[in-house]
Design an enzyme around this catalytic site. Structure first.
Site, PDB file in Angstrom:
ATOM      1  CB  CYS A 165      -0.959  -0.054   1.182  1.00 15.33           C
ATOM      2  SG  CYS A 165      -2.378   1.033   0.966  1.00 15.33           S
TER       3      CYS A 165
ATOM      4  CD  GLU B 180      -0.734  -5.717   5.649  1.00 14.39           C
ATOM      5  OE1 GLU B 180      -0.568  -6.276   4.550  1.00 14.39           O
ATOM      6  OE2 GLU B 180      -0.985  -4.497   5.755  1.00 14.39           O
TER       7      GLU B 180
ATOM      8  CG  HIS C 285      -3.533  -3.684   3.284  1.00 15.81           C
ATOM      9  ND1 HIS C 285      -2.465  -3.088   3.894  1.00 15.81           N
ATOM     10  CD2 HIS C 285      -4.237  -2.687   2.710  1.00 15.81           C
ATOM     11  CE1 HIS C 285      -2.509  -1.776   3.714  1.00 15.81           C
ATOM     12  NE2 HIS C 285      -3.573  -1.504   2.995  1.00 15.81           N
TER      13      HIS C 285
END
Lengths: 80, 222
Positions: free
Chosen positions: B86, B198, B196
């Site tokens: 990002c 994660e 994302h």
């Protein structure tokens, strides 16, 4: 002291969604015949020096290194 | 495998990233502040997401000029793996570690939703644990994720198979050219992506489709 105005604009062919939205809003306000709007940025820079040649070189380096992203933007420098 | 997370003012996904790396690798990553000029010996450097420097000037532009990024560039040149997510992707582009630029979403809206991604190249250090062409779910949250590169650059990155992830099944949330969601460097050791991963690494997240990115690069078998 040297004063400069740097103008950064998107290169031709790079889509400008913000410019398009502004263009639409101008139409909504009743302005007819607005062919296109492109949004850009202006930086007014003061340099504490009277060495115009060095200032111009520094301003160009500032544009190349930070003020413009030359992948998508052009810049112009005017001493004012 | 040792990892490090770069910290800059305005990032806000650093704790998510640290948690993901800790859970997956079993070891907490080191953290490196923006003023550091040297990064310890690690196998992976991660630049997380957020809004470094309030997105002033251009997203990632100020962060990319901080001292720590010179250290990241030096490590990348030596072949250390670098992942930017990002805002981290935006920073890598502004730092010149990846080609192209990220612009305002064509919708002009901040998008926060789940998208589908196609793994376009599984022959990279970050994607080898996926199946070729695999479609995965992944969350996105950004205002400036519209990938752009000029025709010559685009032809080069497509030709060199540098596109690692593409938005799939009509879920392109930002107008990215060629549906590009993530690219690797020509040498393959730097990956930047807008989604994302994660935030999708365990059942509590509702799935683990992002986990193989970390397992691939950390050398953990699927």
């Amino acid at each position: 002291m040297i004063r400069a105005r740097i103008t950064v604009t998107l290169k031709n062919g790079v889509l400008d969604p913000q410019g398009k939205a502004i263009e639409g809003a101008l139409g909504a306000l009743g302005f007819e015949g607005v062919g296109s709007v492109r949004q850009g940025k202006v930086f007014d820079v003061e340099i504490q020096s009277s060495d115009r040649v060095k200032a111009e070189a520094d301003l160009k380096a500032m544009c190349e290194k930070l003020l413009a992203n030359t992948v998508i933007e052009n810049y112009s420098i005017a001493i004012i | 495998m040792k990892s490090a997370v770069v910290l800059l003012p305005g990032l806000n996904r650093d704790r998510d990233m640290i948690a993901a790396l800790t859970k997956i690798s079993g070891t907490a990553p080191l953290t490196v502040w923006q003023t550091e000029t040297d990064i310890p010996d690690v196998d992976l450097i991660v630049i997380p997401g957020g809004f470094s420097y309030g997105d002033y000037l251009r997203c990632g532009a100020i962060a990319a000029r901080m001292p720590v990024m010179r250290a990241v560039a030096e490590k990348a040149r030596k072949g250390v793996k670098v992942l930017g997510v990002c805002n981290g992707f935006q920073i890598l582009l502004e730092a010149g570690l990846l080609p192209g630029a990220l612009m305002r979403n064509t919708s002009l809206k901040f998008v926060c939703r789940e998208v589908k991604l196609e793994v376009s190249n599984t022959d990279t250090a970050f994607t080898r644990n996926y199946r070729p062409g695999q479609i995965i779910r992944c969350p996105v949250a950004h205002h400036d994720g519209n990938y752009f590169a000029d025709a010559e650059t685009l032809a080069r990155i497509e030709g060199e198979r540098q596109v690692a992830f593409r938005y799939a099944e009509g879920t392109n949330p930002n107008g990215s050219i060629n549906d590009i969601a993530g690219i690797v460097s020509r040498e393959g050791n730097v990956l930047g992506l807008m989604p994302h991963p994660e935030n999708l690494i365990e059942a509590a997240h509702g799935g683990a489709d992002g986990r193989p990115i970390f397992e691939s690069v950390l050398g953990i078998a699927a």
